[in-house]
Each structure stands twice: as C-alpha cells, then as structure tokens.
Design a protein around this motif. Sequence first.
Motif, PDB file in Angstrom:
ATOM      1  N   GLY A  11      -7.849  -4.161   8.688  1.00  0.00           N
ATOM      2  CA  GLY A  11      -6.399  -4.173   8.723  1.00  0.00           C
ATOM      3  C   GLY A  11      -5.742  -3.133   7.835  1.00  0.00           C
ATOM      4  N   ASN A  12      -4.411  -3.177   7.818  1.00  0.00           N
ATOM      5  CA  ASN A  12      -3.576  -2.217   7.112  1.00  0.00           C
ATOM      6  C   ASN A  12      -3.719  -2.371   5.600  1.00  0.00           C
ATOM      7  N   CYS A  13      -3.882  -1.244   4.922  1.00  0.00           N
ATOM      8  CA  CYS A  13      -4.050  -1.246   3.468  1.00  0.00           C
ATOM      9  C   CYS A  13      -2.765  -1.614   2.733  1.00  0.00           C
ATOM     10  N   ASP A  14      -1.626  -1.603   3.428  1.00  0.00           N
ATOM     11  CA  ASP A  14      -0.361  -1.979   2.808  1.00  0.00           C
ATOM     12  C   ASP A  14      -0.176  -3.491   2.740  1.00  0.00           C
ATOM     13  N   LEU A  15      -1.055  -4.233   3.409  1.00  0.00           N
ATOM     14  CA  LEU A  15      -0.918  -5.679   3.474  1.00  0.00           C
ATOM     15  C   LEU A  15      -1.951  -6.376   2.606  1.00  0.00           C
ATOM     16  N   SER A  16      -1.581  -7.541   2.127  1.00  0.00           N
ATOM     17  CA  SER A  16      -2.513  -8.398   1.390  1.00  0.00           C
ATOM     18  C   SER A  16      -2.608  -9.705   2.141  1.00  0.00           C
ATOM     19  N   GLU A  17      -3.625  -9.822   2.969  1.00  0.00           N
ATOM     20  CA  GLU A  17      -3.784 -10.988   3.814  1.00  0.00           C
ATOM     21  C   GLU A  17      -5.263 -11.219   4.077  1.00  0.00           C
ATOM     22  N   PRO A  18      -5.647 -12.455   4.401  1.00  0.00           N
ATOM     23  CA  PRO A  18      -7.054 -12.741   4.666  1.00  0.00           C
ATOM     24  C   PRO A  18      -7.620 -11.806   5.735  1.00  0.00           C
ATOM     25  N   PRO A  19      -8.851 -11.326   5.554  1.00  0.00           N
ATOM     26  CA  PRO A  19      -9.821 -11.689   4.509  1.00  0.00           C
ATOM     27  C   PRO A  19      -9.740 -10.802   3.256  1.00  0.00           C
ATOM     28  N   PHE A  20      -8.610 -10.162   3.021  1.00  0.00           N
ATOM     29  CA  PHE A  20      -8.412  -9.316   1.845  1.00  0.00           C
ATOM     30  C   PHE A  20      -9.428  -8.180   1.781  1.00  0.00           C
ATOM     31  N   LEU A  21      -9.666  -7.592   2.952  1.00  0.00           N
ATOM     32  CA  LEU A  21     -10.417  -6.357   3.141  1.00  0.00           C
ATOM     33  C   LEU A  21      -9.541  -5.467   3.996  1.00  0.00           C
ATOM     34  N   ALA A  22      -9.433  -4.187   3.677  1.00  0.00           N
ATOM     35  CA  ALA A  22      -8.505  -3.340   4.418  1.00  0.00           C
ATOM     36  C   ALA A  22      -9.062  -1.944   4.634  1.00  0.00           C
ATOM     37  N   SER A  23      -8.496  -1.281   5.654  1.00  0.00           N
ATOM     38  CA  SER A  23      -8.828   0.104   5.963  1.00  0.00           C
ATOM     39  C   SER A  23      -7.910   1.010   5.152  1.00  0.00           C
ATOM     40  N   CYS A  24      -8.444   1.635   4.111  1.00  0.00           N
ATOM     41  CA  CYS A  24      -7.639   2.406   3.168  1.00  0.00           C
ATOM     42  C   CYS A  24      -8.090   3.858   3.047  1.00  0.00           C
ATOM     43  N   ASN A  25      -9.044   4.253   3.876  1.00  0.00           N
ATOM     44  CA  ASN A  25      -9.627   5.593   3.741  1.00  0.00           C
ATOM     45  C   ASN A  25     -10.168   5.803   2.331  1.00  0.00           C
ATOM     46  N   TYR A  26     -10.694   4.721   1.761  1.00  0.00           N
ATOM     47  CA  TYR A  26     -11.254   4.759   0.411  1.00  0.00           C
ATOM     48  C   TYR A  26     -12.424   3.791   0.365  1.00  0.00           C
ATOM     49  N   ASP A  27     -13.557   4.270  -0.035  1.00  0.00           N
ATOM     50  CA  ASP A  27     -14.788   3.495  -0.024  1.00  0.00           C
ATOM     51  C   ASP A  27     -15.049   2.912  -1.413  1.00  0.00           C
ATOM     52  N   ALA A  28     -14.388   1.804  -1.714  1.00  0.00           N
ATOM     53  CA  ALA A  28     -14.509   1.213  -3.049  1.00  0.00           C
ATOM     54  C   ALA A  28     -15.946   0.805  -3.361  1.00  0.00           C
ATOM     55  N   ALA A  29     -16.644   0.266  -2.366  1.00  0.00           N
ATOM     56  CA  ALA A  29     -18.030  -0.149  -2.598  1.00  0.00           C
ATOM     57  C   ALA A  29     -18.875   1.029  -3.064  1.00  0.00           C
ATOM     58  N   GLY A  30     -18.736   2.155  -2.389  1.00  0.00           N
ATOM     59  CA  GLY A  30     -19.501   3.331  -2.772  1.00  0.00           C
ATOM     60  C   GLY A  30     -19.094   3.874  -4.123  1.00  0.00           C
ATOM     61  N   GLU A  31     -17.779   3.904  -4.381  1.00  0.00           N
ATOM     62  CA  GLU A  31     -17.291   4.455  -5.650  1.00  0.00           C
ATOM     63  C   GLU A  31     -17.741   3.610  -6.835  1.00  0.00           C
ATOM     64  N   LEU A  32     -17.668   2.316  -6.694  1.00  0.00           N
ATOM     65  CA  LEU A  32     -18.060   1.470  -7.831  1.00  0.00           C
ATOM     66  C   LEU A  32     -19.568   1.546  -8.062  1.00  0.00           C
ATOM     67  N   LEU A  33     -20.352   1.584  -6.993  1.00  0.00           N
ATOM     68  CA  LEU A  33     -21.798   1.660  -7.172  1.00  0.00           C
ATOM     69  C   LEU A  33     -22.220   3.001  -7.755  1.00  0.00           C
ATOM     70  N   LYS A  34     -21.549   4.071  -7.354  1.00  0.00           N
ATOM     71  CA  LYS A  34     -21.858   5.389  -7.939  1.00  0.00           C
ATOM     72  C   LYS A  34     -21.643   5.377  -9.440  1.00  0.00           C
ATOM     73  N   HIS A  35     -20.557   4.750  -9.867  1.00  0.00           N
ATOM     74  CA  HIS A  35     -20.276   4.719 -11.294  1.00  0.00           C
ATOM     75  C   HIS A  35     -21.266   3.820 -12.032  1.00  0.00           C
ATOM     76  N   LEU A  36     -21.557   2.662 -11.468  1.00  0.00           N
ATOM     77  CA  LEU A  36     -22.426   1.722 -12.156  1.00  0.00           C
ATOM     78  C   LEU A  36     -23.871   2.188 -12.202  1.00  0.00           C
ATOM     79  N   LEU A  37     -24.312   2.892 -11.152  1.00  0.00           N
ATOM     80  CA  LEU A  37     -25.720   3.263 -11.049  1.00  0.00           C
ATOM     81  C   LEU A  37     -25.988   4.739 -11.321  1.00  0.00           C
ATOM     82  N   GLY A  38     -24.946   5.531 -11.478  1.00  0.00           N
ATOM     83  CA  GLY A  38     -25.116   6.951 -11.745  1.00  0.00           C
ATOM     84  C   GLY A  38     -25.092   7.787 -10.489  1.00  0.00           C
ATOM     85  N   SER A  39     -25.784   7.377  -9.458  1.00  0.00           N
ATOM     86  CA  SER A  39     -25.756   8.038  -8.159  1.00  0.00           C
ATOM     87  C   SER A  39     -26.311   7.065  -7.133  1.00  0.00           C
TER      88      SER A  39
END
Length: 346
Positions: free
Chosen positions: A186-214
Amino acid sequence: MQHSVVHHPVIAGAVMPKLKLVSFTLLSVFALPLTAELTLPKLQLAEQITLSGLSSGAYMAGQYHLAFAEQVSGVAMLAGGPVYCAQNSLGLALEHCFNKASSSPDMSAINQYLTAQRATGKLAPVTAVKDDKVWIFHGSKDTTVYPGLAALLHQQYLKWVNNDNIALITDKAFSHTFPTDNTALGNCDLSEPPFLASCNYDAAGELLKHLLGSVKAKTASSDGRLITINQHQLAPAAKDTLAETGYLYVPQSCTNGESCRLHVSFHGCKQNAASVGEAYVTGSGLNNYADSNNIVVLYPQTTASSINPFNPNACWDWWGYTGADYATREGMQLKAVHQLVQAFTD
C-alpha cells in the motif's frame, strides 16, 4: 492518521558472530505434524544475535538490547522512542512517548533508572553495549509516534555506544509503517494494517547492512520455510504474556546445516498474526535477505487481552502492563523472548 494508545500505539565495520556455534533440533518444538517432509536437520546458529522492531516492537527491541546485550551485536528500531520512555506509566506514555509534538520525556530520570538497573544486574553492563551497531529510523510524516522522539533515542544511545556505530535516518517522508520497496504493498503516506508499505525504500536491507556490515542481495522470492513454533512449550514465561504460536523463518541453507545467525523481529501493535495473518512475518523483506545471507528469523508473537492486562491491540509491553520490571531482565515478556532465543542458540 493518528491512533490512540489502543489503536496501534508505539506501540521496526562488520559485526562478526562469535565462533561458538550451537545445534538445535527443530522437530522437538515445532507445533507441526511430524511428517517426513518436515523432518529437518539441526540448525547451526551463532551465539550472537541481532534485533529489529517497529513501533511497540521498536521499544521492545531497545528493551531487549539493554537487558541482554551480552548476546546482542546490533539493534534496529523503527518508529520508536527512548528506552523506558514511559517510566512504567500509561499516562506518561500517552503524554510524552506517543503522538504529541509536545512530547518531552524526562530523560534524566529515565537514564538514572536504567543506570540503577544495571547496578543491580537487571540490565546488561554498559560495557556489553558500547561496541554494538544501532540503527534508528523514523518517518517524518509519522503522526502515530512523534518523529522527534527518534532524536531523543539517538541521544540516549550516544551515552552508551560508539558514535560511529549509530545510524539515524529521519529524512524520509513516510508515515507510521515499515517501509519497503515492494510495489505490491500500500501507499507509504498511510498508516494502516498490516503497517507495511511501498515506499521505494528497502528498510530490511538497510538495517541489516548496518547491523551486519554488509549483506548479499536479497532473493527475488523467499524459498525457505516459515514454521510455526509453540512459544508456550519453548518458553515457560510466555504462557501468561505471549501468544501460543510464534514463527521461525528458516532458509534452505540453514536447513542444510550451514552456519547461520539469528535475527529477532518484533512486530508492532495490531501487527501480530492474529490481526494481520502472516503479512508481517512474510512481507517486510527480511526473509528474502535471510535466504541469501544465512539468517534465521524469529518472529515472536504477542496476544491481545481486554482485561488483566489491558492490551487489546497485542502491543509489546513498553509502558508496564505486565509489571513494573517490564523493561528489565525480570520483565515477563523480555524473559519469555529470551527463553525463546536460548532455545535456539543454547
């Protein structure tokens, strides 16, 4: 769109795992029929783990980090605030740790409490935290949790963790959601179930890169196995405060006996499986990175309750509904999740 505390309150250098590996036989705890196709080999998991969480899950991830830092090498917190922000008070939670622009938690009192808990052994020593990786994210259009709380969380962690190890991302115009690059969401401007959105931003990848180094690029589709586990059997402390069923995502490589690491992902309020099915445990993108990076993902699950305690939206306890020790090793939920983690890594 704003929510009250019972409508999705706050409730999402390389770090090398320790050489010590532990074996865990899956069949002993999975609440699944014991059929031939489900017969899995032992997991070889590193002792060190990483954490992430959204909203109430972000508060929980921070609490777990400070309580059991000896086993944690990194934590990612999305749309949360300072650890122990609510100070065991729903009133303070609503006033200073939720959606008000006037939020001004008493950081001096909060940090004094945390220091005192370390002194009594109810939290890990600060020396166990200082070299960890910390990733803090908050969308600037979040109207559920005031974005300014991310800065306070950042300042709090600067007292404990080397500055170079902390990432703070607050320049994304996203709402209160877990941002992904999945255009089917869904739309990244909305906050609604299941609270996952299409934002053109890969948070899962970004957080894992930081936590694991690469990390290696994620797979196009997840081909591992999402397995239901009986949390009450694995963790005695879970019986009164967690759902009976939790989830474990196991990549094929880990099933085949390769050395893997464990990541614990805490859902937000109204984001548990009873509320959104398997949307969160399959949709954040974490599983796709798990497949290509030998990561087993644990998705512990809370349960909703309307009385004793009052937690109708299955939030993680970040304000004290399970007891005054909720943010320490004596807290019911922290103890329960730690028992789950130990079941896989001991």
